[in-house]
Design an enzyme around this catalytic site. Structure first.
Site, PDB file in Angstrom:
ATOM      1  N   GLU A   5      56.256  72.674  24.946  1.00 17.59           N
ATOM      2  CA  GLU A   5      56.295  73.321  25.986  1.00 17.59           C
ATOM      3  C   GLU A   5      57.505  73.259  26.247  1.00 17.59           C
ATOM      4  OE1 GLU A   5      53.935  74.654  28.606  1.00 17.59           O
ATOM      5  OE2 GLU A   5      53.238  72.492  28.623  1.00 17.59           O
ATOM      6  N   CYS A  35      47.954  72.999  28.354  1.00 13.74           N
ATOM      7  CA  CYS A  35      48.608  72.666  26.533  1.00 13.74           C
ATOM      8  C   CYS A  35      48.421  74.496  26.013  1.00 13.74           C
ATOM      9  CB  CYS A  35      47.590  71.706  25.662  1.00 13.74           C
ATOM     10  SG  CYS A  35      47.944  72.243  23.939  1.00 13.74           S
TER      11      CYS A  35
END
Length: 271
Positions: free
Chosen positions: A114, A2
């Site tokens: 992402e 992340c």
């Protein structure tokens, strides 16, 4: 992993969701649609109030800097690299094990970003020169629109070069715990592109469901194996993902338009 997420909920909203007892208006953060390492972020934690006679843990909403600096570090310079802690090893890594045993928090998010590059576009020849395709960002979030409660750790670091009364004498920092990405189908998948989180990236932030909030935040729980049981991935089928503008790739861009869902991935751009 992340490395970027969105956090737009205000303190009043978060206080209601997480049953926060204490937060300071002066610590209010502006909505951030492009949270990057080293930024200040909201964290929910259970801890005694400063200078209070009553030492019972109080649920607080605090501002922490994203990028954990261990208490024993000689300098804070490595914090920007310590934004993620792996769920599989967090209990044994020197940088995280003390925080895992006693200083756990929840980092609220709308969702996380992402980037994906199509397998058939990773290396292309353009006019005899190898070029790489620009990666397509996806936004991953709970399908029901609820808060993405990321499991986290926090730590305090003392800058010994400054006097006690200096406002920067203490650093409060945090890290997101990550786990293996789900291989099951997304609850809502994009019309084109990945069908599961693992097709987007092999890692993802570990999302805590509401039934685990209290146990995770409880500083009285220090048994490592007991705590590790709380790191089980959430039930399958809770997430959705969709493509968003490549504007999010630039950390200087920030605004709700970054969360706008695209009908399809953007046209591949070579550079």
């Amino acid at each position: 992993m992340c490395g970027r997420y969105a956090s737009s909920r205000g303190p009043e909203d978060l206080a209601g969701i997480f049953e926060v007892e204490k937060w300071e208006p002066e610590e209010t953060l502006e909505p951030d649609y492009n949270v990057a390492p080293t930024k200040e972020v909201y964290a929910v934690l259970d801890r005694p109030l400063r200078d209070a006679d009553d030492k019972r843990p109080v649920r607080q909403l605090r501002r922490l800097k994203w990028g954990l600096v261990p208490s024993w570090a000689k300098s804070p310079e490595g914090g920007a690299r310590m934004i993620n802690a792996r769920a599989e090893t967090v209990h044994e890594k020197p940088s995280y094990r003390r925080a895992f045993a006693a200083r756990r928090c929840i980092l609220p998010a709308d969702g996380y970003y992402e980037w994906v590059t199509a397998k058939d576009e990773r290396d292309l020849e353009v006019e005899g020169k190898k070029k790489r395709a620009r990666k397509q960002p996806y936004f991953v979030l709970p399908a029901d629109g609820s808060v993405f409660a990321m499991a986290g750790l926090y730590e305090f670091w003392r800058d010994r070069t400054l006097p006690d009364e200096h406002p920067l004498a203490w650093w409060a920092t945090c890290s997101v715990i990550t786990t293996e990405a789900e291989t099951s189908p997304l609850a809502v998948a994009p019309a084109e592109g990945p069908r599961s989180l693992s097709e987007i990236h092999p890692r993802m932030p570990l999302m805590l469901t509401p039934d685990r909030f209290d146990a995770w935040l409880d500083p009285a729980r220090t048994d490592v194996e007991d705590l590790r049981s709380l790191l089980a991935p959430p039930p399958e089928g809770l997430m959705r993902a969709y493509p968003v503008s490549t504007a999010v790739s630039n950390v200087r861009n920030n605004g709700p338009e970054l969360l706008t869902e695209l009908a399809a991935p953007e046209e591949s751009t070579l550079f």
